[in-house]
Motif scaffolding. Structure first.
Motif, PDB file in Angstrom:
ATOM      1  N   HIS A  16       8.226   2.843  14.525  1.00 53.01           N
ATOM      2  CA  HIS A  16       6.828   3.251  14.355  1.00 53.01           C
ATOM      3  C   HIS A  16       5.853   2.469  15.224  1.00 53.01           C
ATOM      4  O   HIS A  16       4.689   2.851  15.340  1.00 53.01           O
ATOM      5  N   GLY A  17       6.329   1.379  15.828  1.00 53.87           N
ATOM      6  CA  GLY A  17       5.511   0.672  16.797  1.00 53.87           C
ATOM      7  C   GLY A  17       4.500  -0.299  16.234  1.00 53.87           C
ATOM      8  O   GLY A  17       3.756  -0.928  16.996  1.00 53.87           O
ATOM      9  N   SER A  18       4.451  -0.452  14.924  1.00 54.41           N
ATOM     10  CA  SER A  18       3.496  -1.386  14.320  1.00 54.41           C
ATOM     11  C   SER A  18       3.944  -1.717  12.909  1.00 54.41           C
ATOM     12  O   SER A  18       4.709  -0.981  12.281  1.00 54.41           O
ATOM     13  N   VAL A  19       3.415  -2.822  12.398  1.00 54.59           N
ATOM     14  CA  VAL A  19       3.694  -3.214  11.015  1.00 54.59           C
ATOM     15  C   VAL A  19       3.075  -2.203  10.059  1.00 54.59           C
ATOM     16  O   VAL A  19       3.680  -1.812   9.060  1.00 54.59           O
ATOM     17  N   ALA A  20       1.863  -1.751  10.379  1.00 52.79           N
ATOM     18  CA  ALA A  20       1.181  -0.780   9.508  1.00 52.79           C
ATOM     19  C   ALA A  20       1.966   0.529   9.425  1.00 52.79           C
ATOM     20  O   ALA A  20       2.131   1.098   8.340  1.00 52.79           O
ATOM     21  N   GLY A  21       2.460   1.012  10.573  1.00 51.71           N
ATOM     22  CA  GLY A  21       3.242   2.243  10.575  1.00 51.71           C
ATOM     23  C   GLY A  21       4.533   2.086   9.804  1.00 51.71           C
ATOM     24  O   GLY A  21       4.942   2.990   9.069  1.00 51.71           O
TER      25      GLY A  21
END
Length: 302
Positions: A16-21
């Protein structure tokens, strides 16, 4: 010994490319994902993330570990599938991705039916663009995706991903009620060269399809307004600001001031369910696909 839940968190960040994703996909908080990654760094004595501006980037070591994690998660999936198959009933978690109008017009009824019929099945929905959903299934971030393609732009399914047709969604030309075309029985695409268009932003499936369709008709469309949501596009049409080609799924009743005109030939997009080959025998996948196909018959008839 490496902890599988921490490897799952690292794999989700890589996909997802990010911690949030990753947090959204896993149903965790961003803080919980960050803690899992930090623990994995301590266990492996390896730096896994680097700060990049306001975000993070995975190190080469992390990417290699994430690839290994995907292999391990695939093995776990096969084991879970075998157990579920022996029980014969859908159960466990089923992560589903669907594009916006399917998430609105098809998924609520399908998910409600699955919940009523199979209390042990925990189906969870994420809205995701069709451009992304197939890859998310292939990488194990989604168990099942509802995606679509257009008549002139087939949907590619990578190796290891299977698909089944859900149904065909027809598309109408929507124009303001006072527009010269509003009283027509049908319209050919070649007649629309001088119109101001409303459509999704560039890079989306529907935008790319519209551009290819109208260029095939022999002209470059004048895109006056861009909006991701179909309901926003309909509101712009009602205000007399342009015309649009909008599918019927999830569109709902048209407001006063907007008229649907049949295009000749009628544009259609085909809806698919996609899942990984390794999970093909999972009862939850088979039942979800069956419910989607059955629900589509009712939705398409509306």
């Amino acid at each position: 010994m490496l902890d599988l839940s921490r490897l799952r968190a690292l794999h989700a960040v890589s996909v997802h490319g990010s911690v949030a994703g990753a947090a959204t996909a896993l149903g965790y908080t961003p803080s919980a994902v960050s803690q899992q990654i930090a623990k994995l760094e301590r266990e492996t004595r390896t730096k896994l993330v680097e700060r990049r501006g306001r975000g993070i980037a995975l190190t080469e070591e992390a990417l290699q570990l994430a690839a290994t994690a995907q292999e391990l998660l695939s093995i776990v999936e096969r084991a879970e599938t075998a157990l579920e198959e022996r029980r014969g009933l859908p159960n466990g978690r089923l992560t589903v991705g669907a594009f916006a109008s399917a998430a609105r017009g098809l998924m609520p009824g399908a998910l409600a039916e699955l919940a009523r019929a199979h209390p042990a099945l925990d189906a969870r929905l994420t809205e995701v663009d069709p451009h992304l959903s197939v890859d998310l299934v292939a990488k194990g971030a989604l168990d099942l995706a509802v995606a679509h393609d257009w008549d002139i732009a087939p949907l590619p399914a990578p190796e290891g991903v299977e698909q089944a047709v859900i149904g065909d969604d027809r598309c109408d030309l929507l124009v303001p009620a006072g527009h010269p075309l509003a009283g027509r029985t049908d319209v050919h695409r070649e007649e629309l060269a001088a119109e101001r268009w409303i459509c999704q932003p560039p890079g989306t499936v529907c935008h790319d399809w519209l551009m290819r369709t109208l260029r095939t008709a022999g002209y470059e469309p004048d895109i006056a307004h861009q909006a991701e949501e179909n309901h926003t596009q309909v509101a712009l049409i009602a205000a007399g600001l342009g015309i649009a080609m909008i599918p019927r799924l999830g569109r709902g009743a048209l407001p006063e001031g907007v008229v649907a005109v049949r295009l000749d030939p009628v544009p259609t997009r085909r809806l698919y369910a996609l899942w990984r080959t390794g999970a093909a025998r999972r009862p939850a996948i088979r039942e979800a696909v069956r419910v989607l196909q059955e629900r589509w018959e009712g939705v398409a008839a509306e």
